[in-house]
Write an enzyme that holds these catalytic residues in place. Structure first.
Site, PDB file in Angstrom:
ATOM      1  N   LYS A 149      10.656   3.457   2.648  1.00  0.00           N
ATOM      2  CA  LYS A 149      10.527   4.899   2.467  1.00  0.00           C
ATOM      3  C   LYS A 149      11.048   5.373   1.110  1.00  0.00           C
ATOM      4  CE  LYS A 149       9.142   7.105   5.766  1.00  0.00           C
ATOM      5  NZ  LYS A 149       9.759   7.467   6.994  1.00  0.00           N
ATOM      6  N   LYS A 166       2.138   4.667   1.645  1.00  0.00           N
ATOM      7  CA  LYS A 166       2.174   5.169   3.017  1.00  0.00           C
ATOM      8  C   LYS A 166       1.775   6.639   2.972  1.00  0.00           C
ATOM      9  CE  LYS A 166       4.878   5.121   7.236  1.00  0.00           C
ATOM     10  NZ  LYS A 166       4.794   6.515   7.643  1.00  0.00           N
ATOM     11  N   TYR A 201      -7.023   1.783   5.696  1.00  0.00           N
ATOM     12  CA  TYR A 201      -6.054   0.759   5.326  1.00  0.00           C
ATOM     13  C   TYR A 201      -6.062  -0.483   6.219  1.00  0.00           C
ATOM     14  CZ  TYR A 201      -3.433   3.616   8.668  1.00  0.00           C
ATOM     15  OH  TYR A 201      -3.064   4.344   9.763  1.00  0.00           O
ATOM     16  N   ASP A 215       0.845  10.297   3.992  1.00  0.00           N
ATOM     17  CA  ASP A 215       1.457  11.146   5.006  1.00  0.00           C
ATOM     18  C   ASP A 215       0.425  12.116   5.550  1.00  0.00           C
ATOM     19  OD1 ASP A 215       3.353  12.222   6.594  1.00  0.00           O
ATOM     20  OD2 ASP A 215       4.380  13.339   5.019  1.00  0.00           O
ATOM     21  N   CYS A 240      25.811  26.763  32.287  1.00  0.00           N
ATOM     22  CA  CYS A 240      25.898  27.472  30.999  1.00  0.00           C
ATOM     23  C   CYS A 240      24.530  28.068  30.653  1.00  0.00           C
ATOM     24  CB  CYS A 240      26.341  26.506  29.904  1.00  0.00           C
ATOM     25  SG  CYS A 240      26.123  27.161  28.242  1.00  0.00           S
ATOM     26  N   GLU A 299       0.860  -1.187   0.000  1.00  0.00           N
ATOM     27  CA  GLU A 299       0.000   0.000   0.000  1.00  0.00           C
ATOM     28  C   GLU A 299       0.887   1.224   0.000  1.00  0.00           C
ATOM     29  OE1 GLU A 299      -2.341  -0.398   3.563  1.00  0.00           O
ATOM     30  OE2 GLU A 299      -2.757  -2.485   3.076  1.00  0.00           O
ATOM     31  N   CYS A 327      32.747  27.377  24.365  1.00  0.00           N
ATOM     32  CA  CYS A 327      31.288  27.419  24.207  1.00  0.00           C
ATOM     33  C   CYS A 327      30.861  28.801  23.698  1.00  0.00           C
ATOM     34  CB  CYS A 327      30.628  27.116  25.547  1.00  0.00           C
ATOM     35  SG  CYS A 327      28.859  27.424  25.543  1.00  0.00           S
ATOM     36  N   CYS A 346      29.721  21.399  25.871  1.00  0.00           N
ATOM     37  CA  CYS A 346      30.078  22.379  26.892  1.00  0.00           C
ATOM     38  C   CYS A 346      29.679  21.730  28.208  1.00  0.00           C
ATOM     39  CB  CYS A 346      29.290  23.666  26.680  1.00  0.00           C
ATOM     40  SG  CYS A 346      29.257  24.714  28.140  1.00  0.00           S
ATOM     41  N   CYS A 356      29.076  30.507  26.958  1.00  0.00           N
ATOM     42  CA  CYS A 356      29.678  30.840  28.253  1.00  0.00           C
ATOM     43  C   CYS A 356      31.207  30.875  28.220  1.00  0.00           C
ATOM     44  CB  CYS A 356      29.200  29.857  29.319  1.00  0.00           C
ATOM     45  SG  CYS A 356      29.807  28.183  29.033  1.00  0.00           S
TER      46      CYS A 356
HETATM   47  S1  IVH Z   1      -0.622   0.151   8.738  1.00  0.00           S
HETATM   48  C1  IVH Z   1       0.764  -1.577  12.234  1.00  0.00           C
HETATM   49  N1  IVH Z   1      -0.836   1.239   6.381  1.00  0.00           N
HETATM   50  O1  IVH Z   1       2.018   5.040   9.151  1.00  0.00           O
HETATM   51  C2  IVH Z   1       1.064  -0.882  11.020  1.00  0.00           C
HETATM   52  N2  IVH Z   1      -0.098   2.621   8.156  1.00  0.00           N
HETATM   53  O2  IVH Z   1       4.324   4.441  10.849  1.00  0.00           O
HETATM   54  C3  IVH Z   1       0.699   0.570  11.007  1.00  0.00           C
HETATM   55  N3  IVH Z   1       0.306   4.939   7.514  1.00  0.00           N
HETATM   56  O3  IVH Z   1       0.480   5.474  12.244  1.00  0.00           O
HETATM   57  C4  IVH Z   1      -0.525   0.865  10.332  1.00  0.00           C
HETATM   58  N4  IVH Z   1      -0.233   4.724   5.401  1.00  0.00           N
HETATM   59  O4  IVH Z   1      -0.474   6.694  10.272  1.00  0.00           O
HETATM   60  C5  IVH Z   1      -0.511   1.443   7.663  1.00  0.00           C
HETATM   61  N5  IVH Z   1      -1.098   2.054   4.224  1.00  0.00           N
HETATM   62  C6  IVH Z   1      -0.785   2.250   5.497  1.00  0.00           C
HETATM   63  C7  IVH Z   1      -0.383   3.513   5.978  1.00  0.00           C
HETATM   64  C8  IVH Z   1      -0.043   3.653   7.328  1.00  0.00           C
HETATM   65  C9  IVH Z   1       0.174   5.567   6.332  1.00  0.00           C
HETATM   66  C10 IVH Z   1       0.799   5.575   8.744  1.00  0.00           C
HETATM   67  C11 IVH Z   1      -0.115   5.401   9.921  1.00  0.00           C
HETATM   68  C12 IVH Z   1       0.723   4.849  11.034  1.00  0.00           C
HETATM   69  C13 IVH Z   1       2.097   5.115  10.543  1.00  0.00           C
HETATM   70  C14 IVH Z   1       3.027   4.048  11.044  1.00  0.00           C
END
Ligand code: IVH
Length: 715
Positions: free
Chosen positions: A342, A136, A246, A138, A459, A134, A436, A454, A439
């Site tokens: 990532k 991730k 998700y 943000d 300080c 999936e 420093c 330091c 100080c």
């Molecule tokens: S699964 C137990 N699926 O990532 C696994 N999380 O670092 C965690 N997030 O707090 C949940 N997309 O806010 C999952 N497709 C996805 C996600 C996801 C974003 C975020 C979620 C979680 C954080 C974990």
């Protein structure tokens, strides 16, 4: 389809206009309209394939509003008319999650991802397992609770164990169904997802703000988070928030109208079920059986992610089978069955104009780059960390260099490398200060550490940082003490450590005499300090600035020890026995309390009457274990001893060390010993870990509460 609806609307509108609607008809009509509106909301906001025009949709909504205003007794909390925000709240109630909301471990390159895959295969004793990939997202993680198909509660992730109740705000998110659809509606369902602010809408929203002379927001993520935590849901309703769900946090075996509502047995089935129930899942989810396919998919998204209308910082790779997930379990707060791969952080090039040094609250001398401002990773970057001397040397950085700067999410921007081919003739070698910058005490560098320090305990720069941290929002939250005032108070000799904040009342007149401190602002500050005395222990622990103790660790410590006195006496051994506390944290905590100057600060706080305890249960209504007393014994498969104790308390229960006539349940694992016999003697019900989890769900279900607040304009 469209025509039928229009005809119907026409006919009914004339009935409403023509005077009273018969009882049976009004009720049925309201229900019919709600179903239509829910359906078209779903077609528009979830499936992106509307079947009627906006005007036709508005007509449906208008008719429903008219009927509801004639017949307020027919209004329900989850009627589509109720999305647009109820009354402002005073604050948010805490909510204990029925299952903890975990974080994710990270992989930053193919080798790390493959290492995760190998480890997983070896734990499962097979490399034949599917993985769901999936994006991730943000944004901000939330948990949505549905009881008998009705949305009853929505909460933020918070610290993973306890979040905040933001139900009214979540109700304004159009892609969150208020009532579930389909034939597989479970009695109890908790769904997890990520709320986000679509990028295109964010730009429009900002442009409008700027046109109105208001400051622009920095990025969609922070704005989404801020919007969800608005006390006035009417403000949230003006932000076009969206969601991707998700996962399923909790699924009861289910009540069903047709067919069976079995809980899914894979993540893939879970996503499918969520879609059928009316949730918005991503169209970009995929299932693969080899890690090479996962890597190819990652390569695709690493580039394609820019074209999406929402921010994503990687892929999440999850083992598909839920029984495998269960078998793999968690370590600390991260599941072993999933990993975030990532995307590389966004980079940009700019000029390194200068290098300066600041002193951290631990005395570390931190070099940072002053940059020609550059927009990267969703914000304008003017400064970036250079970490330490080794970092600067290994990259051969010079002032005047053209440099590559990187920024990812909430991480501090950093200078990655120089582009020496573009180095001008005005380059200047970077030298670390020998004394420093605050100080003038000599700076020392410890043999096997990269940082210089330091070591002057008094300080002023360290103290300024410490006070700045002590009063910050996530710590003691004392308003009116900015960095300038902090510095002035230190220079004038009013503050020698954080403990002195609490005797400032005695110096009120002297404070008023200071430059730029008006009587009113002094009094406001003193009252803010007074108010901070009642913060829970976890906040003080954050405020003290103990190395490695951020808000999550502080919460764990506070919940497990309950008081500063108990924590102060704790040994490393008992600290590491807490799930989520490793040896590094334990050592740092013990060292902190061992230092006499720190004990002095604590004594000052105590003498001033600062609260040093934490209520171990969040005290939220409907906590399933309220009024029940537990004893825990033996080794449990997934929870450490203290983790299960913490969990029981979070869910409203009490924990005792030994069995008595007041004990309701014993949770027992392998090697329970003599306590088991005690439990039998007192006829206490003995539960395995699984049975404990089941009990929590059963009790929660028994309190099903579908009475929801109505918005004031309709009630
Ligand atoms: S699964 C137990 N699926 O990532 C696994 N999380 O670092 C965690 N997030 O707090 C949940 N997309 O806010 C999952 N497709 C996805 C996600 C996801 C974003 C975020 C979620 C979680 C954080 C974990």
């Amino acid at each position: 389809m469209t025509v039928a609806i229009q005809d119907d609307i026409g006919a009914r509108n004339s009935m409403v206009r023509g005077g009273g609607v018969p009882e049976w008809d009004a009720r049925a009509r309201v229900e019919w309209l709600r179903n239509q509106i829910d359906r078209h909301d779903r077609l528009y906001h979830v499936m992106d394939s509307p079947e009627i025009t906006d005007a036709e949709f508005d007509a449906l909504l208008r008719e429903l509003r008219a009927l509801e205003s004639d017949r307020p007794d027919l209004i329900t909390a989850n009627s589509p008319t109720q999305r647009v925000g109820g009354a402002p709240a005073e604050g948010f109630t805490e909510v204990a999650h029925l299952r903890p909301m975990l974080s994710l471990g990270n992989a930053f390159d193919d080798a790390e991802l493959m290492a995760w895959h190998r480890r997983t295969a070896s734990l499962l004793e097979t490399d034949e397992f599917d993985m769901v990939c999936e994006l991730k997202y943000d944004g901000l993680a939330v948990a949505l609770m549905y009881e008998n198909g009705e949305f009853t509660r929505g909460a933020t992730r918070g610290n993973g164990a306890v979040g905040e109740d933001v139900t009214s705000n979540l109700r304004t998110v159009k892609s969150i169904p208020l009532r579930l659809t389909g034939s597989q509606v479970p009695e109890l369902l908790e769904v997890r997802g990520e709320v986000y602010f679509p990028k295109s809408k964010f730009h429009e929203f900002n442009a409008k703000r700027v046109a109105e002379g208001l400051p622009a927001y920095v990025n969609p993520r922070n704005t989404a988070a801020g919007s969800l935590r608005q006390l006035d849901p009417r403000l949230t309703a003006q932000r076009p928030l969206d969601i991707f769900v998700y996962s399923i946090g909790v699924h009861s075996e289910g009540r069903h109208t047709m067919g069976a509502a079995d809980a899914p047995s894979t993540q893939w089935e879970a996503l499918d079920l969520l879609r059928q129930l009316g949730f918005k899942t991503s169209p970009n989810n995929m299932r693969f059986s080899t890690i090479h396919e996962v890597i190819d998919w990652y390569r695709h998204w690493r580039e394609a992610v820019r074209e999406l209308d929402y921010d994503c910082d990687g892929l999440v790779v999850k083992v598909d089978r839920l029984d495998y997930q269960q078998h793999l379990g968690d370590v600390g707060r991260e599941p072993r069955w999933a990993i975030a791969y990532k995307f590389p952080a966004e980079q940009a090039t700019t000029w390194l104009n200068d290098v300066r040094f600041n002193v951290g609250r631990t005395g570390s001398i931190n070099p940072y780059a002053v940059l020609e401002p550059v927009y990267v990773g969703g914000a304008t970057v003017r400064q970036a960390t250079l970490h330490n001397e080794d970092y600067i040397r290994s990259r051969n950085l010079r002032i005047g260099d053209k440099v590559v700067v990187e920024r990812a999410g909430e991480v501090i921007p950093q200078v990655v490398r120089a582009l020496p081919s573009e180095r001008g003739c005005s380059d200047t070698y970077i030298t670390m200060p020998r004394v420093c910058p605050s100080c003038d005490e000599p700076v020392t560098r410890i043999a096997d550490e990269a940082m210089s320090y330091c070591r002057n305990a008094s300080c002023p720069a360290q103290l300024v940082r410490l006070i700045e941290h002590f009063v910050s929002k996530g710590a003691m939250d004392i308003e009116g003490l900015g960095i300038k005032q902090g510095r002035a108070l230190i220079e004038a000799g009013h503050l020698r450590d954080a403990g002195d904040l609490y005797s400032l009342t005695e110096r009120r007149d002297a404070l008023i005499d200071m430059d730029r401190m008006a009587e009113k602002s002094v009094d406001n500050l003193l009252s803010a300090i007074e108010q901070s005395k009642s913060r829970p222990l976890s906040r003080i622990l954050v405020a003290l600035g103990i190395n490695f103790v951020g808000s999550e660790v502080a919460d764990l410590l506070a919940r497990n020890f309950g008081s500063m006195d108990a924590l102060q006496e704790a040994e490393e051994e008992s600290l590491v026995s807490i799930n989520g506390i490793g040896p590094k944290i334990a050592k740092s905590v013990v060292e902190y309390f061992g230092r006499p100057s720190n004990r002095e600060v604590l004594d000052k706080l105590r003498a001033a009457g600062v609260n040093m305890t934490e209520e171990t249960a969040p005290g939220a209504e409907g906590t399933p274990l309220e009024g029940l007393r537990f004893v825990v014994t033996g080794r449990l498969p997934n929870y450490s001893r203290s983790a299960i104790q913490g969990r029981i308390k979070e869910l409203g229960g009490a924990v005792s060390v030994s069995v008595s006539s007041k004990t309701n349940y014993m949770v027992a694992g392998e090697g329970g010993g003599s306590k088991l016999a005690d439990a039998e003697k007192h006829e206490v019900t003995i539960l395995s870990e699984d049975e404990f989890e089941q009990l929590v769900l059963d009790l929660f279900r028994r309190n099903l509460h579908i009475e929801l607040p109505l918005s004031p304009e309709n009630s």
